[in-house]
Design an enzyme around this catalytic site. Structure first.
Site, mmCIF file in Angstrom:
data_model
loop_
_atom_site.group_PDB
_atom_site.id
_atom_site.type_symbol
_atom_site.label_atom_id
_atom_site.label_comp_id
_atom_site.label_asym_id
_atom_site.label_seq_id
_atom_site.Cartn_x
_atom_site.Cartn_y
_atom_site.Cartn_z
ATOM 1 N N HIS A 1 -12.151 -7.311 10.308
ATOM 2 C CA HIS A 1 -10.748 -6.938 10.051
ATOM 3 C C HIS A 1 -10.450 -7.231 8.583
ATOM 4 O O HIS A 1 -9.994 -6.369 7.856
ATOM 5 C CB HIS A 1 -9.825 -7.714 10.994
ATOM 6 C CG HIS A 1 -8.367 -7.442 10.776
ATOM 7 N ND1 HIS A 1 -7.398 -7.772 11.675
ATOM 8 C CD2 HIS A 1 -7.686 -6.873 9.738
ATOM 9 C CE1 HIS A 1 -6.211 -7.415 11.219
ATOM 10 N NE2 HIS A 1 -6.361 -6.871 10.037
ATOM 11 N N GLU B 1 -6.984 -3.587 3.467
ATOM 12 C CA GLU B 1 -7.296 -5.009 3.280
ATOM 13 C C GLU B 1 -7.401 -5.352 1.797
ATOM 14 O O GLU B 1 -7.014 -6.431 1.380
ATOM 15 C CB GLU B 1 -8.587 -5.366 4.033
ATOM 16 C CG GLU B 1 -8.442 -5.268 5.538
ATOM 17 C CD GLU B 1 -7.416 -6.266 6.097
ATOM 18 O OE1 GLU B 1 -7.573 -7.465 5.857
ATOM 19 O OE2 GLU B 1 -6.461 -5.828 6.770
ATOM 20 N N HIS C 1 -4.791 -8.053 0.785
ATOM 21 C CA HIS C 1 -5.441 -9.365 0.656
ATOM 22 C C HIS C 1 -6.397 -9.441 -0.535
ATOM 23 O O HIS C 1 -6.452 -10.453 -1.229
ATOM 24 C CB HIS C 1 -6.226 -9.692 1.934
ATOM 25 C CG HIS C 1 -5.405 -9.607 3.182
ATOM 26 N ND1 HIS C 1 -4.529 -10.590 3.565
ATOM 27 C CD2 HIS C 1 -5.312 -8.640 4.127
ATOM 28 C CE1 HIS C 1 -3.938 -10.248 4.701
ATOM 29 N NE2 HIS C 1 -4.392 -9.055 5.053
HETATM 30 O O1 U2P Z 1 -0.657 -11.582 11.958
HETATM 31 C C1 U2P Z 1 -0.301 -10.322 11.452
HETATM 32 C C2 U2P Z 1 -1.035 -9.982 10.164
HETATM 33 O O2 U2P Z 1 -0.705 -10.906 9.109
HETATM 34 C C3 U2P Z 1 -1.842 -11.132 8.268
HETATM 35 N N1 U2P Z 1 -2.257 -12.561 8.401
HETATM 36 C C4 U2P Z 1 -1.990 -13.245 9.533
HETATM 37 C C5 U2P Z 1 -2.329 -14.590 9.661
HETATM 38 C C6 U2P Z 1 -2.954 -15.266 8.577
HETATM 39 O O3 U2P Z 1 -3.262 -16.470 8.647
HETATM 40 N N2 U2P Z 1 -3.216 -14.542 7.439
HETATM 41 C C7 U2P Z 1 -2.880 -13.220 7.313
HETATM 42 O O4 U2P Z 1 -3.131 -12.619 6.280
HETATM 43 C C8 U2P Z 1 -2.855 -10.115 8.747
HETATM 44 O O5 U2P Z 1 -2.526 -8.871 8.087
HETATM 45 P P1 U2P Z 1 -3.323 -7.513 8.102
HETATM 46 O O6 U2P Z 1 -4.538 -7.721 7.263
HETATM 47 O O7 U2P Z 1 -3.670 -7.163 9.507
HETATM 48 O O8 U2P Z 1 -2.367 -6.510 7.517
HETATM 49 C C9 U2P Z 1 -2.545 -10.094 10.237
HETATM 50 O O9 U2P Z 1 -3.130 -9.077 10.966
#
Ligand code: U2P
Length: 225
Positions: free
Chosen positions: A77, A119, A123
């Site tokens: 993911h 991602e 991130h």
């Molecule tokens: O939980 C929903 C979305 O928030 C991001 N997430 C969650 C927990 C954490 O510790 N860190 C984090 O980044 C994720 O975002 P996504 O990459 O899916 O957009 C997670 O799915």
């Protein structure tokens, strides 16, 4: 944007104690321009169980990841920079975005180029790394974890407590302890295995807010198609 797990009532309480308007405190924790890239404490490697994704969202959306010609189980993911409390997202960075080809080349482990791109934006830009290095690090992190054989070849539907999934990962990955892993569920299904890693990808204790252990007595893991 910095995500804090601080509930609204706690912010309101803090605002009263400091005698400042609540709105000021809330805006102080959410920068519209995004956080500074490269400023974080550790990573979460998030592995999604593709059959659950397909059953709840992917199939209805016609995601290629769910096409029967694939046999995805636990896919990448994301690799998420984390603070000890909360996490940064959508950071400003000097680094160039990846090319379409670079994102497409991640699909063998993410299931889709679109997810790899999402991602990176949300991130990867916070990692402070060039896109190519962020993708390479994500690939290395994914490869550093052994998927327990029983899941890598799951050929029938099973129901089990999330704790059993966690234990199987701990057994297959020496160095991993319960404080370094959390298993989530969604709509009665095992959803994700999240493993905390240091910046150099060694198993690392998760921040308290990263613990999202599924509390359901049993959750469904559908077989790999
Ligand atoms: O939980 C929903 C979305 O928030 C991001 N997430 C969650 C927990 C954490 O510790 N860190 C984090 O980044 C994720 O975002 P996504 O990459 O899916 O957009 C997670 O799915």
């Amino acid at each position: 944007m910095r995500h804090l797990t601080q509930p609204r009532w706690a912010i309101a309480h803090l605002a009263r104690a400091l005698a400042v308007p609540t709105v000021l405190l809330m805006s102080a924790s959410a920068h519209a321009e995004g956080e500074q890239a490269g400023n974080f404490d550790y990573y979460i490697l998030s592995l999604g169980w593709t059959p659950s994704w397909c059953a709840t969202i992917g199939e209805a959306r016609g995601d290629d990841q769910c096409h029967p010609r694939h046999d995805y189980g636990f896919t990448l993911h994301g690799l998420w920079p984390q603070f000890d409390r909360g996490w940064p997202s959508d950071c400003r960075t000097q680094e160039r975005d990846p090319s379409r080809a670079q994102s497409a080349a991640m699909a063998d482990i993410t299931g889709s180029a679109g997810l790899a791109w999402h991602e990176w934006k949300k991130h990867g830009r916070c990692s402070g790394l060039p896109a190519r290095d962020y993708y390479a690090l994500s690939r290395r992190a994914y490869a550093s974890i052994t998927i327990p054989k029983v899941f890598a070849t799951l050929n029938r539907d099973i129901t089990l407590p999330a704790r059993v999934v966690e234990e199987a990962f701990i057994e297959a990955n020496p160095g991993l302890t319960p404080a370094m892993i959390t298993v989530t569920c969604n709509q009665g299904r095992i959803d994700e295995v999240r493993i905390c890693l240091s910046k150099d990808l060694a198993p690392h204790p998760c921040g308290q807010d990263a613990a999202r252990d599924c509390r359901a007595p049993k959750a469904l893991m559908e077989k790999i198609r």
